[in-house]
Design an enzyme around this catalytic site. Structure first.
Site, PDB file in Angstrom:
ATOM      1  N   HIS A 184       0.742  -1.336  -0.098  1.00  0.00           N
ATOM      2  CA  HIS A 184       0.016   0.173  -0.005  1.00  0.00           C
ATOM      3  C   HIS A 184       0.806   1.177  -0.007  1.00  0.00           C
ATOM      4  O   HIS A 184       1.397   1.829   1.025  1.00  0.00           O
ATOM      5  CB  HIS A 184      -0.945  -0.252   1.101  1.00  0.00           C
ATOM      6  CG  HIS A 184      -1.784   1.057   1.381  1.00  0.00           C
ATOM      7  ND1 HIS A 184      -2.412   1.881   2.285  1.00  0.00           N
ATOM      8  CD2 HIS A 184      -2.461   1.672   0.240  1.00  0.00           C
ATOM      9  CE1 HIS A 184      -3.237   2.597   2.039  1.00  0.00           C
ATOM     10  NE2 HIS A 184      -3.394   2.646   0.681  1.00  0.00           N
ATOM     11  N   ASN A 203      -4.995   4.646   7.602  1.00  0.00           N
ATOM     12  CA  ASN A 203      -6.498   4.935   7.392  1.00  0.00           C
ATOM     13  C   ASN A 203      -7.310   4.959   8.549  1.00  0.00           C
ATOM     14  O   ASN A 203      -8.554   5.094   8.906  1.00  0.00           O
ATOM     15  CB  ASN A 203      -7.153   4.428   6.210  1.00  0.00           C
ATOM     16  CG  ASN A 203      -6.720   4.972   4.829  1.00  0.00           C
ATOM     17  OD1 ASN A 203      -6.464   6.331   5.053  1.00  0.00           O
ATOM     18  ND2 ASN A 203      -6.835   4.328   3.680  1.00  0.00           N
TER      19      ASN A 203
HETATM   20  P1  NAI Z   1      -7.206   5.528 -10.830  1.00  0.00           P
HETATM   21  O1  NAI Z   1      -8.717   5.563 -11.489  1.00  0.00           O
HETATM   22  O2  NAI Z   1      -6.365   6.816 -11.146  1.00  0.00           O
HETATM   23  O3  NAI Z   1      -6.651   4.412 -11.870  1.00  0.00           O
HETATM   24  C1  NAI Z   1      -7.014   3.070 -11.982  1.00  0.00           C
HETATM   25  C2  NAI Z   1      -6.610   2.486 -13.398  1.00  0.00           C
HETATM   26  O4  NAI Z   1      -6.756   1.257 -13.466  1.00  0.00           O
HETATM   27  C3  NAI Z   1      -7.218   3.115 -14.572  1.00  0.00           C
HETATM   28  O5  NAI Z   1      -6.442   3.924 -15.431  1.00  0.00           O
HETATM   29  C4  NAI Z   1      -8.126   2.135 -15.362  1.00  0.00           C
HETATM   30  O6  NAI Z   1      -8.418   2.261 -16.358  1.00  0.00           O
HETATM   31  C5  NAI Z   1      -7.445   0.754 -14.758  1.00  0.00           C
HETATM   32  N1  NAI Z   1      -8.055  -0.474 -14.727  1.00  0.00           N
HETATM   33  C6  NAI Z   1      -9.353  -0.584 -13.971  1.00  0.00           C
HETATM   34  N2  NAI Z   1      -9.671  -1.708 -14.158  1.00  0.00           N
HETATM   35  C7  NAI Z   1      -8.590  -2.425 -14.765  1.00  0.00           C
HETATM   36  C8  NAI Z   1      -8.441  -3.787 -15.112  1.00  0.00           C
HETATM   37  N3  NAI Z   1      -9.456  -4.522 -14.480  1.00  0.00           N
HETATM   38  N4  NAI Z   1      -7.417  -4.245 -15.633  1.00  0.00           N
HETATM   39  C9  NAI Z   1      -6.442  -3.261 -15.842  1.00  0.00           C
HETATM   40  N5  NAI Z   1      -6.472  -1.970 -15.682  1.00  0.00           N
HETATM   41  C10 NAI Z   1      -7.795  -1.471 -14.801  1.00  0.00           C
HETATM   42  O7  NAI Z   1      -7.090   5.142  -9.602  1.00  0.00           O
HETATM   43  P2  NAI Z   1      -5.923   5.254  -8.304  1.00  0.00           P
HETATM   44  O8  NAI Z   1      -6.154   6.386  -7.661  1.00  0.00           O
HETATM   45  O9  NAI Z   1      -4.674   5.111  -9.122  1.00  0.00           O
HETATM   46  O10 NAI Z   1      -6.174   3.997  -7.557  1.00  0.00           O
HETATM   47  C11 NAI Z   1      -5.836   2.694  -7.868  1.00  0.00           C
HETATM   48  C12 NAI Z   1      -5.792   1.814  -6.609  1.00  0.00           C
HETATM   49  O11 NAI Z   1      -4.960   2.235  -5.697  1.00  0.00           O
HETATM   50  C13 NAI Z   1      -7.079   1.676  -6.061  1.00  0.00           C
HETATM   51  O12 NAI Z   1      -7.221   0.508  -5.417  1.00  0.00           O
HETATM   52  C14 NAI Z   1      -7.001   2.542  -5.118  1.00  0.00           C
HETATM   53  O13 NAI Z   1      -7.900   2.320  -3.932  1.00  0.00           O
HETATM   54  C15 NAI Z   1      -5.397   2.456  -4.480  1.00  0.00           C
HETATM   55  N6  NAI Z   1      -4.983   3.512  -3.842  1.00  0.00           N
HETATM   56  C16 NAI Z   1      -5.468   4.963  -4.087  1.00  0.00           C
HETATM   57  C17 NAI Z   1      -4.690   6.170  -3.525  1.00  0.00           C
HETATM   58  C18 NAI Z   1      -5.051   7.361  -3.806  1.00  0.00           C
HETATM   59  O14 NAI Z   1      -4.983   8.229  -2.981  1.00  0.00           O
HETATM   60  N7  NAI Z   1      -5.340   7.550  -5.023  1.00  0.00           N
HETATM   61  C19 NAI Z   1      -3.905   5.735  -2.409  1.00  0.00           C
HETATM   62  C20 NAI Z   1      -3.382   4.411  -2.029  1.00  0.00           C
HETATM   63  C21 NAI Z   1      -4.193   3.416  -2.661  1.00  0.00           C
END
Ligand code: NAI
Length: 510
Positions: free
Chosen positions: A147, A197
């Site tokens: 994480h 968190n």
């Molecule tokens: P985001 O929405 O910016 O990016 C997610 C990406 O994954 C998108 O480009 C999407 O097209 C792609 N995607 C979705 N389903 C897919 C699949 N089945 N196969 C391949 N690609 C797929 O989201 P973000 O913010 O980068 O978050 C990603 C993960 O990280 C989530 O699990 C989130 O909870 C976690 N996270 C987010 C944080 C934040 O502050 N944004 C901090 C720590 C963890």
């Protein structure tokens, strides 16, 4: 599996999901020397992310923060892959896709048919159980949470989250790998909110409670948590920045995951902001108004008071010693007195104490000192520019003025709160320490891990448990017990770990 050294930099790392987090993680891994394959199910997204990371490396080189050759070769190590089928040679796959259990399980299940038997899996989930994701796998022992915090290239913390089936050696390898990538990893067990968190909830919750009870306004509380608490941002400006939809959803998910433990009860005030669509900066309104021309409210500050007479200081508490130094530096005279209680100062009719979690009114009733004024906790009483005070309901107005005058003579801006128990910083720090202590007591992490996580994951000025040790664990325990008595709510129950340590005469970090 018996792996516990860091992954060799020659190993291929794959990152699935090239959004904000995936791209940041890919940047970190490439900078550390790995060939990094980036995949996204949105056509063109991975290639776009690779181009953006290369541009970022070039910017870092331009600014002299990265060697130009290293920046170029790191960029060359990034590969945009078309599909997960191209990840067969990966030694580690890190998932940063949509926050959905089914999607994450589906991805890892399909990867099991593609990668080698000894390939490790990391999930960047911030709220889904690692155990639950692993349950869909043939070999869940190879999966752990990895994480990262946003933005991944800048934030040092990585929580290494072990699910029930995670092989300890896998967690150790990921721990060593994150460290080799320049991060500070901390082990955590897969429990709701992991460390950060979960432990951060009271930072928002206590401020929301004080606001809801009319104890102070947002600007005053933000200023106190920054100026006296030493936190980088106050709770309300921070919630506005995170977005109330996101922050409220995290609180709700931790609360429901703990079967509605009142520790985590969400705030109706925040619910209403979400209902109104006042989500913070991104919508132009939250606790503050960000629209053009809107005026930012200023923290409430007591008007200047003249010194009401001779100052007597008492005891050797950090607050009393700092008051003495600050007065001395400003050429204000005082004498030391002896008292049979914990007062730190007296001036005019006022007697000043540091809050112990009782309201001033209750403390006045119990001590028979009618003109009793309380001051809040400060991260450092020597340098804090601002301090909160509270006074008993029956405190004579000139006595409040005398106490404020004394603090102003010592160079503090003084913000008077309503007579809320524990004031602002003391109450917040006590509840942060209480939550961290429960996480330790329940085996989620160790005390050093809890403190490191809060310093590095959310930039707290001091780990909450180290802070509690410094204030004095018995004092923190008393604050919590007094909050529990005042509200009669299970929310303020004292962590068993704090109770035991106090009884044993020990600190948390012993
Ligand atoms: P985001 O929405 O910016 O990016 C997610 C990406 O994954 C998108 O480009 C999407 O097209 C792609 N995607 C979705 N389903 C897919 C699949 N089945 N196969 C391949 N690609 C797929 O989201 P973000 O913010 O980068 O978050 C990603 C993960 O990280 C989530 O699990 C989130 O909870 C976690 N996270 C987010 C944080 C934040 O502050 N944004 C901090 C720590 C963890």
């Amino acid at each position: 599996m018996s792996v516990s050294a860091a992954l060799n930099p020659s190993a291929v790392v794959a990152v699935v999901g090239s959004g904000a987090m995936g791209a940041g993680i890919a940047q970190v891994a490439a900078a550390a020397g790995h060939v990094v394959k980036l995949v996204d199910n949105r056509p063109g997204a991975a290639a776009q992310a690779v181009a953006a990371i290369r541009a970022q490396f070039a910017r870092l080189a331009d600014k002299g923060r990265m060697d130009a050759d290293a920046a170029r070769t790191a960029g060359e190590r990034l590969i945009a892959a078309e599909a997960v089928a191209e990840l067969a040679d990966a030694a580690l796959v890190i998932e940063a896709i949509v926050e959905d259990l089914g999607a994450k399980q589906g991805l890892f299940r399909s990867l099991e048919d593609i990668v080698a038997a000894d390939c490790l899996f990391g999930t960047n989930t911030s709220s889904i159980s690692v155990t639950a994701i692993g349950s869909a796998l043939q070999r869940p022992e190879r999966l752990a949470g990895l994480h990262f915090f946003n933005p991944a290239p800048l934030m040092a913390l990585v929580e290494i989250v072990s699910g029930l089936a995670t092989d300890a050696a896998v967690a150790e390898t990921l721990f060593a790998t994150a460290a080799a990538w320049g991060k500070t990893p901390v082990h955590a067990r897969s429990t709701p909110g992991f460390i950060v968190n979960r432990v951060a909830r009271p930072y928002y919750a206590e401020a929301l409670r004080i606001l809801g009870e009319g104890g102070a306004d947002c600007a005053t509380l933000d200023a106190l948590l920054r100026d006296a608490g030493g936190f980088r941002m106050g709770p309300f400006e921070l919630m506005d920045m995170i977005g109330h939809d996101v922050n409220f959803a995290v609180t709700r998910s931790v609360w429901s995951a703990f079967y509605n433990d009142p520790r985590f009860t969400p705030s109706l005030i925040q619910q209403e902001l979400v209902d109104a669509g006042f989500l913070g900066r991104k919508t132009g309104r939250g606790f503050y108004d960000y629209r053009d021309g809107a005026e930012r409210p200023q923290p409430k500050e007591a008007v200047a008071q003249t010194l009401a007479g001779a100052i007597t200081l008492y005891g050797e508490s950090p607050a009393a010693l700092a008051l003495a130094d600050r007065l001395h530096e400003r050429g204000v005279g005082y004498t030391w007195g002896a008292a049979g209680d914990e007062r730190i100062a007296a001036v005019g009719e006022a007697v000043v104490f540091v809050t112990d979690g009782r309201t001033a009114t209750r403390r006045a009733a119990e001590t028979g000192i009618a003109n009793l004024v309380l001051i809040d906790l400060a991260l450092d009483y020597h340098s804090a520019p601002r301090i909160a005070v509270g006074a008993a309901v029956n405190c004579w107005a000139p006595a409040v003025g005398a106490a404020i005058g004394l603090l102003q003579a010592a160079g503090f801006a003084v913000s008077r709160l309503g007579d809320v128990p524990g004031l602002a910083v003391m109450r917040t720090v006590a509840m942060l320490a209480n939550e961290a202590a429960d996480a330790v007591n329940q085996g989620v992490c160790d005390a050093a891990g809890a403190d490191a996580a809060m310093r590095l994951g959310v930039n707290y000025p001091r780990g909450p448990l180290a802070w509690a040790d410094l204030v004095g664990l018995p004092a923190i325990c008393t604050v919590l017990a007094n909050l529990a008595q005042f509200y009669g709510e299970d929310r303020y129950r004292v962590s068993p770990l704090i109770q035991q340590r106090v009884l044993a005469g020990r600190k948390i970090h012993d």
